[in-house]
Structure formats: structure tokens, C-alpha cells
Design a protein around this motif. Structure first.
Motif, PDB file in Angstrom:
ATOM      1  N   VAL A   1      -2.174  -1.403   7.089  1.00 53.39           N
ATOM      2  CA  VAL A   1      -0.801  -0.913   7.198  1.00 53.39           C
ATOM      3  C   VAL A   1      -0.130  -1.099   5.840  1.00 53.39           C
ATOM      4  O   VAL A   1      -0.061  -2.226   5.331  1.00 53.39           O
ATOM      5  N   PRO A   2       0.341  -0.036   5.209  1.00 49.05           N
ATOM      6  CA  PRO A   2       0.900  -0.137   3.858  1.00 49.05           C
ATOM      7  C   PRO A   2       2.254  -0.831   3.841  1.00 49.05           C
ATOM      8  O   PRO A   2       2.937  -0.948   4.867  1.00 49.05           O
ATOM      9  N   SER A   3       2.656  -1.260   2.656  1.00 46.69           N
ATOM     10  CA  SER A   3       3.952  -1.925   2.499  1.00 46.69           C
ATOM     11  C   SER A   3       5.098  -0.924   2.494  1.00 46.69           C
ATOM     12  O   SER A   3       6.223  -1.244   2.869  1.00 46.69           O
ATOM     13  N   GLY A   4       4.815   0.314   2.073  1.00 46.72           N
ATOM     14  CA  GLY A   4       5.855   1.331   2.012  1.00 46.72           C
ATOM     15  C   GLY A   4       5.877   2.219   3.238  1.00 46.72           C
ATOM     16  O   GLY A   4       5.168   1.988   4.228  1.00 46.72           O
ATOM     17  N   GLU A   5       6.694   3.242   3.192  1.00 48.46           N
ATOM     18  CA  GLU A   5       6.806   4.203   4.293  1.00 48.46           C
ATOM     19  C   GLU A   5       5.493   4.947   4.460  1.00 48.46           C
ATOM     20  O   GLU A   5       4.899   5.441   3.497  1.00 48.46           O
ATOM     21  N   VAL A   6       5.013   5.034   5.707  1.00 49.77           N
ATOM     22  CA  VAL A   6       3.770   5.758   5.986  1.00 49.77           C
ATOM     23  C   VAL A   6       4.032   7.257   5.911  1.00 49.77           C
ATOM     24  O   VAL A   6       4.864   7.796   6.647  1.00 49.77           O
ATOM     25  N   LYS A   7       3.314   7.920   5.024  1.00 52.93           N
ATOM     26  CA  LYS A   7       3.442   9.368   4.879  1.00 52.93           C
ATOM     27  C   LYS A   7       2.174  10.103   5.326  1.00 52.93           C
ATOM     28  O   LYS A   7       2.197  11.314   5.506  1.00 52.93           O
ATOM     29  N   GLU A   8       1.105   9.348   5.500  1.00 49.36           N
ATOM     30  CA  GLU A   8      -0.175   9.928   5.882  1.00 49.36           C
ATOM     31  C   GLU A   8      -1.000   8.862   6.582  1.00 49.36           C
ATOM     32  O   GLU A   8      -0.943   7.680   6.230  1.00 49.36           O
ATOM     33  N   THR A   9      -1.766   9.271   7.603  1.00 52.70           N
ATOM     34  CA  THR A   9      -2.629   8.347   8.325  1.00 52.70           C
ATOM     35  C   THR A   9      -4.055   8.876   8.304  1.00 52.70           C
ATOM     36  O   THR A   9      -4.321   9.983   8.792  1.00 52.70           O
ATOM     37  N   VAL A  10      -4.949   8.112   7.719  1.00 53.55           N
ATOM     38  CA  VAL A  10      -6.367   8.478   7.655  1.00 53.55           C
ATOM     39  C   VAL A  10      -7.107   7.670   8.706  1.00 53.55           C
ATOM     40  O   VAL A  10      -7.006   6.434   8.749  1.00 53.55           O
ATOM     41  N   MET A  11      -7.862   8.356   9.556  1.00 54.52           N
ATOM     42  CA  MET A  11      -8.540   7.711  10.682  1.00 54.52           C
ATOM     43  C   MET A  11     -10.013   8.102  10.648  1.00 54.52           C
ATOM     44  O   MET A  11     -10.349   9.284  10.703  1.00 54.52           O
ATOM     45  N   LEU A  12     -10.878   7.098  10.530  1.00 48.93           N
ATOM     46  CA  LEU A  12     -12.301   7.357  10.343  1.00 48.93           C
ATOM     47  C   LEU A  12     -13.149   6.670  11.400  1.00 48.93           C
ATOM     48  O   LEU A  12     -12.876   5.531  11.778  1.00 48.93           O
ATOM     49  N   VAL A  13     -14.196   7.363  11.835  1.00 46.31           N
ATOM     50  CA  VAL A  13     -15.177   6.799  12.748  1.00 46.31           C
ATOM     51  C   VAL A  13     -16.537   6.889  12.071  1.00 46.31           C
ATOM     52  O   VAL A  13     -16.934   7.964  11.597  1.00 46.31           O
ATOM     53  N   GLY A  14     -17.255   5.757  11.986  1.00 46.39           N
ATOM     54  CA  GLY A  14     -18.540   5.739  11.313  1.00 46.39           C
ATOM     55  C   GLY A  14     -19.685   5.479  12.267  1.00 46.39           C
ATOM     56  O   GLY A  14     -19.611   4.600  13.130  1.00 46.39           O
ATOM     57  N   LYS A  15     -20.740   6.253  12.102  1.00 49.20           N
ATOM     58  CA  LYS A  15     -21.964   6.042  12.879  1.00 49.20           C
ATOM     59  C   LYS A  15     -22.727   4.863  12.297  1.00 49.20           C
ATOM     60  O   LYS A  15     -23.150   4.889  11.145  1.00 49.20           O
TER      61      LYS A  15
ATOM     62  N   PRO B   1      -2.891   1.107  -1.197  1.00 48.83           N
ATOM     63  CA  PRO B   1      -1.999   2.268  -1.324  1.00 48.83           C
ATOM     64  C   PRO B   1      -0.694   2.043  -0.566  1.00 48.83           C
ATOM     65  O   PRO B   1      -0.687   1.448   0.512  1.00 48.83           O
ATOM     66  N   LYS B   2       0.411   2.510  -1.124  1.00 43.80           N
ATOM     67  CA  LYS B   2       1.725   2.184  -0.582  1.00 43.80           C
ATOM     68  C   LYS B   2       2.156   3.050   0.596  1.00 43.80           C
ATOM     69  O   LYS B   2       2.995   2.628   1.393  1.00 43.80           O
ATOM     70  N   ASN B   3       1.627   4.245   0.715  1.00 47.48           N
ATOM     71  CA  ASN B   3       2.150   5.172   1.722  1.00 47.48           C
ATOM     72  C   ASN B   3       1.097   5.734   2.656  1.00 47.48           C
ATOM     73  O   ASN B   3       1.355   6.700   3.369  1.00 47.48           O
ATOM     74  N   VAL B   4      -0.104   5.154   2.632  1.00 51.55           N
ATOM     75  CA  VAL B   4      -1.187   5.653   3.475  1.00 51.55           C
ATOM     76  C   VAL B   4      -1.637   4.553   4.431  1.00 51.55           C
ATOM     77  O   VAL B   4      -1.976   3.452   4.002  1.00 51.55           O
ATOM     78  N   LYS B   5      -1.609   4.863   5.721  1.00 52.09           N
ATOM     79  CA  LYS B   5      -2.146   3.953   6.730  1.00 52.09           C
ATOM     80  C   LYS B   5      -3.587   4.375   7.018  1.00 52.09           C
ATOM     81  O   LYS B   5      -3.875   5.567   7.123  1.00 52.09           O
ATOM     82  N   ILE B   6      -4.488   3.410   7.133  1.00 50.38           N
ATOM     83  CA  ILE B   6      -5.893   3.732   7.382  1.00 50.38           C
ATOM     84  C   ILE B   6      -6.374   2.952   8.591  1.00 50.38           C
ATOM     85  O   ILE B   6      -6.188   1.729   8.691  1.00 50.38           O
ATOM     86  N   VAL B   7      -6.957   3.671   9.531  1.00 47.11           N
ATOM     87  CA  VAL B   7      -7.534   3.075  10.738  1.00 47.11           C
ATOM     88  C   VAL B   7      -8.991   3.529  10.814  1.00 47.11           C
ATOM     89  O   VAL B   7      -9.283   4.712  10.604  1.00 47.11           O
ATOM     90  N   SER B   8      -9.888   2.613  11.098  1.00 47.73           N
ATOM     91  CA  SER B   8     -11.294   3.005  11.191  1.00 47.73           C
ATOM     92  C   SER B   8     -11.964   2.327  12.374  1.00 47.73           C
ATOM     93  O   SER B   8     -11.535   1.264  12.836  1.00 47.73           O
TER      94      SER B   8
END
Length: 512
Positions: A249-263, A305-312
Motif C-alpha cells: 500500500v503506497p504512502s501517497g494517493e492510489v492512482k493505479e492498482t496492479v494485481m498479479l497471480v503467479g503459477k 512507488p508512491k501512487n501504485v498499490k500492488i496485490v499479488s
């Protein structure tokens, strides 16, 4: 536990090639290059005049500079129509390998830009670091092989830019190292519980939170397609599956969310449809998709990154064979509610990702500007279609409109982590729709993907259908961009090292 936090040698910035304390200069050469040191220029000009073949070879030359030797490695000639920035990676990799063979312990690498390749210096340094990597089990079982060097010096004409390049390269290489550790390791060293332990150590006191699912009842209730594949392995404690969720979860405002699933198939026997004829060897690499996602999360942790949330989500499972294994003809109700008919147990990769992808879809409905991805060494067809070293990206309708594939191709080309684009068509969806009465989805046919028309596009369609993402296309009130990345050609086949693809492309596209 392998050291996944730091390099085993010092990386030090130097002002120029006359720095002391080094035993060789690794210099990447190409035609029309401008040299930055008169003694280096003189030595190279003389050597190339005496032996023009050095323009395309790796050679060691004597030098009047303090390092005493020059390891000359050519990146050229560069054909602007067909060559790409990977020439710099290859030259640095070969140059460092040659230096190691000569017993060099303190190389000094010379970074220079190229007018046609904006990231040539970064790619050069990444190539050098790749050559210095030692696989995790060699680090653990033969510690005398570590480190390969004592110190790596880096020279760049612009000291400020050079410093930034070093820090960025260290972050990217740290991510690729996590991916290689998981991907390279044998089926026991990185069985699902061991992957959990490794990641808990790698992300201890980091910006990444971990949630691990290991309860078989929860698998059966919420991830039934995963549970089917895990069934045979579940009877052996050290092989039991894990679904590992990671979040930043970024420190700044979330402007984009990247969500990845890995085999993350830690070993693929094929299950009841067992792999025969010697093709089971090397199947410990079937976890390279999840490995790449984990490595990407390490880059995220370091770059923050300040504005990108990443979930995997990592689907870590062993596709074992035995009396408890799942079999063809089984009808399983997926998390999405779709009835999935099993066609072949060797098509397990799509199974273990589908329910996790469905969970990501549920999260995406309330996420800011979501982009969903599956990353997998999924099909031999992908390897045949595009060849070694290339990943494939396939967009659904919303992702195509968002330009996701173009974004990845551009990013991959910049850092030498290339993508080819494939398209999901109506035939792919039709192929995987249920055939028996009441079935919603057919898992696969019984021919190998390499002998199936559109053999790498079809599994993307299966993932759309089984996860419920098909219902969130361009005309839906909540369209969800989704791209499937097949890295069967780029992940690295045994005995070659795992590559960490497509970490560089993902980082360039979404983090830099």
C-alpha cells in the motif's frame, strides 16, 4: 536459509577508469563508440588494428591503467532494424564471465550510453550482475563458491546518473534474485512450505504484508480448483500447497492498482495424466511465474512507488500423482460458480490460478484503476510460437483498450525483457466452453498445447471463463482490464538459470 537481502560483494562507484584496487576493466565496445580515457582508447585502437576480429569477440588485453587488464566484450555491430538493447546485456554478461574465468576478483565496469538505447547503461550493469549470481542451493551447499568476486566497481561519466543507475540496478537485481532463488531451486528446496519460509524471511520488516492460506478446508471451500490439484500432494506434509497473498500500500494517493497471480507449480509430474518419455525432467521450473511475481514484489518493496498499490497471489502447489490425485472427467465448481470439467490433469497451471484470479476480480471491483495479470510458464505452445527469451502478453477487451500490451512491449524493449503480443479470439472462448450438458467450462483437450491450434491463447480464455472475468468485458458497467502473461519461453529452462522474466518489463511499465 539463502541470503536474499543483500549482495555478497560490494558495489562501489568510482570516478574514472584510473581507479586503483581493481584487477581488470570490463569494457563494452561497439563501432563508432567514443572512449572516455586516452589510455583505454589507445589500447583498444591498437588491439583492433592488429586483430579486427576483436570487434565481435571477448578478449583480455594488457593495459597501462592501474587495473592492468581490459576485458573487451563487443556489443556490436548493431543493426538498427533487428538488434536491440539486449546486445549490451549479452556483452556485459559474457565480459564478466570471461573475467571470472581469468581469475578476476575486483572488476571495474565501464558504463557508456548509446544514442539509440536510452537504458543501455542500466541494461549493461544488469547483465554484469546477472553473471555474478550464484544459485541458492550452491550458496547453501557449496558456500566456498561464494562470492564469485570481492568487489564490483562502476564508472560512469556522469557521477550523479551513475549513482542512480547503481541503486536502480541493485533493486531490480534483488528482485530477479528472489525470482531465481525460487525458480532455480529443486522441488524439495522450494516445496510450497519452503517458499513460504523463504518469503517470510525475504520480506521481514518490509513494506510488503503477507497472508498465507494453508488450511485444506479453506482450499476446498474458497479455492476448489486449487484444492483439486493439491489433493495428491496434501498427504505429504512437506509438499502441501500454499496460497500466498502479498500486498503493498503506497504512502501517497492510489492512482493505479496492479494485481498479479503467479503459477507456482513446484513440481509437475502431470498428475494422473503423467508426463512420460523423459519430459518430466526440468518441471521444477514450473514455478517461475509465481517466482517472478515474488521478485517483482521485492522490487516494489525497494522502490516504494508512491501512487501504485500492488496485490499479488502466489499459487504454490505440487502436481503429484497417487491414489489421492484428481483425475480427468471430474466436475468441480469453481469459486466463481462455474462448473469446470477436468480434461487432463497436466493442465494444472490454469487450475491453480483460476480461483485466485477470481479473488483478484472481486477485489478489483472496489480498486482504483485496476490491472489484473496472470503470470505463468503455462504452455509449450508459447515457447514454440515465439522462441526462447520472449514472453507473450494477451489482453482482454478492457486491457486492450487501456493499452496494457503496448505498455509492456515498450517497457520490455527498453530493458531487454521483450514481449510478443497475441490476441484472445472468439474461437478460444468457444473451445473452452462446456461440452457436456450443464458444464460451463472445459479445462482442456487431450493433446499437448504444442499440438493444439491456438495452444497458448486457449488457456487465457479458460482463465477468463473459470474466474468470471468474461462477464467484466468492455460492455460491462465495471469492465476489468486483464492480461495473461505466458513466460514459458522466457522463464528459463533447466539447466540454464531462471531469468526472472518479466520483472524488468513490469517494473519499467508500472514502477519507474
Amino acid at each position: 536459509m539463502g541470503d536474499c537481502k543483500s549482495f555478497s560483494f560490494e558495489i562501489k562507484q568510482e570516478k574514472d577508469l584510473a581507479a586503483t584496487g581493481y584487477d581488470a576493466i570490463v569494457h563494452i565496445h561497439w563501432p563508432q563508440q567514443k572512449e572516455h580515457h586516452s589510455k583505454l582508447q589507445s589500447a583498444l585502437a591498437g588491439a583492433l588494428k592488429r586483430d579486427p576480429s576483436l570487434a565481435s569477440e571477448v578478449a583480455i588485453l594488457s593495459s597501462d591503467l592501474p587495473a592492468g587488464r581490459i576485458v573487451l566484450s563487443s556489443a556490436g555491430p548493431l543493426d538498427p532494424d533487428y538488434d536491440d538493447v539486449r546486445s549490451f546485456r549479452d556483452a556485459a554478461y559474457k565480459g564478466v564471465k570471461r573475467a571470472l574465468k581469468a581469475g578476476v576478483k575486483k572488476p571495474l565496469i565501464h558504463l557508456q550510453g548509446h544514442p539509440d538505447y536510452e537504458d543501455a547503461e542500466l541494461v549493461t550493469l544488469l547483465g554484469a550482475l546477472e553473471a555474478l549470481h550464484v544459485p541458492i542451493q550452491i550458496r547453501e551447499l557449496k558456500p566456498e563458491n561464494l562470492p564469485k568476486i570481492e568487489q564490483l566497481g562502476v564508472v560512469h561519466a556522469d557521477a550523479t546518473k551513475g549513482s542512480k543507475l547503481i541503486e536502480l540496478a541493485k533493486a531490480l537485481e534483488a528482485g530477479r534474485r528472489v525470482a531465481r532463488d525460487i525458480g532455480d531451486a529443486d522441488p524439495e528446496r522450494m516445496a510450497p512450505p519452503k517458499v513460504q519460509q523463504y518469503l517470510e524471511e525475504a520480506f521481514k520488516e518490509s513494506s510488503i504484508s503477507l497472508k498465507v492460506i494453508e488450511d485444506e478446508k479453506e482450499f476446498a471451500e474458497n479455492y476448489p480448483l486449487f484444492e483439486a490439484v493439491n489433493r495428491a500432494a496434501s498427504v505429504v506434509q512437506r509438499h502441501r500447497g500454499r496460497i500466498i497473498f502479498m500486498e503493498y500500500v503506497p504512502s501517497g494517493e492510489v492512482k493505479e492498482t496492479v494485481m498479479l497471480v503467479g503459477k507456482g507449480v513446484t513440481y509437475d509430474t502431470g498428475g494422473a495424466d503423467i508426463k512420460a518419455g523423459g519430459i518430466m525432467a526440468g518441471m521444477s521450473r514450473d514455478k517461475c511465474g509465481a517466482a517472478a511475481v515474488a521478485g517483482f514484489m521485492k522490487v516494489v518493496d525497494l522502490l516504494k512507488p508512491k501512487n501504485v498499490k500492488i496485490v499479488s497471489g502466489l499459487s504454490m502447489v505440487r502436481n503429484s500423482v497417487g491414489s489421492n490425485c484428481y483425475v480427468a472427467d471430474e466436475l468441480i465448481k469453481a469459486r466463481s460458480g462455474a462448473l469446470v470439467r477436468v480434461g487432463n490433469t497436466d493442465a494444472e497451471g490454469r487450475m491453480v490460478m483460476a480461483d485466485v484470479l477470481c479473488r483478484m476480480k472481486e477485489l478489483a471491483l472496489s480498486a482504483v484503476n485496476p490491472h489484473l495479470f496472470t503470470v505463468a510458464t503455462l504452455t509449450g505452445h508459447a515457447h514454440l510460437a515465439v522462441g526462447e527469451g520472449y514472453s507473450i502478453v494477451m489482453d482482454n477487451g478492457p486491457a486492450k483498450k487501456a493499452g496494457t500490451s503496448k505498455r509492456l512491449v515498450t517497457a520490455g524493449d527498453a530493458l531487454g525483457d521483450p514481449f510478443e503480443v497475441s490476441t484472445i479470439r472468439r474461437e478460444d472462448l468457444a473451445f473452452h466452453r462446456g461440452k457436456a450438458e450443464g458444464d460451463d467450462v472445459m479445462q482442456c483437450n487431450n493433446a499437448p498445447s504444442s499440438r493444439t491450434p491456438r495452444g497458448h491463447q486457449g488457456p487465457a480464455a479458460f482463465l477468463l471463463l473459470s474466474s468470471g472475468l468474461e462477464g467484466h468485458g468492455s460492455t460491462h458497467e465495471k469492465p476489468i482490464p486483464y492480461s495473461h502473461l505466458d513466460i514459458a519461453g522466457s522463464g528459463g529452462d533447466f539447466p540454464n538459470p531462471a531469468t526472472g522474466a518479466p520483472i524488468l518489463a513490469l517494473a519499467k511499465a508500472f514502477l519507474l
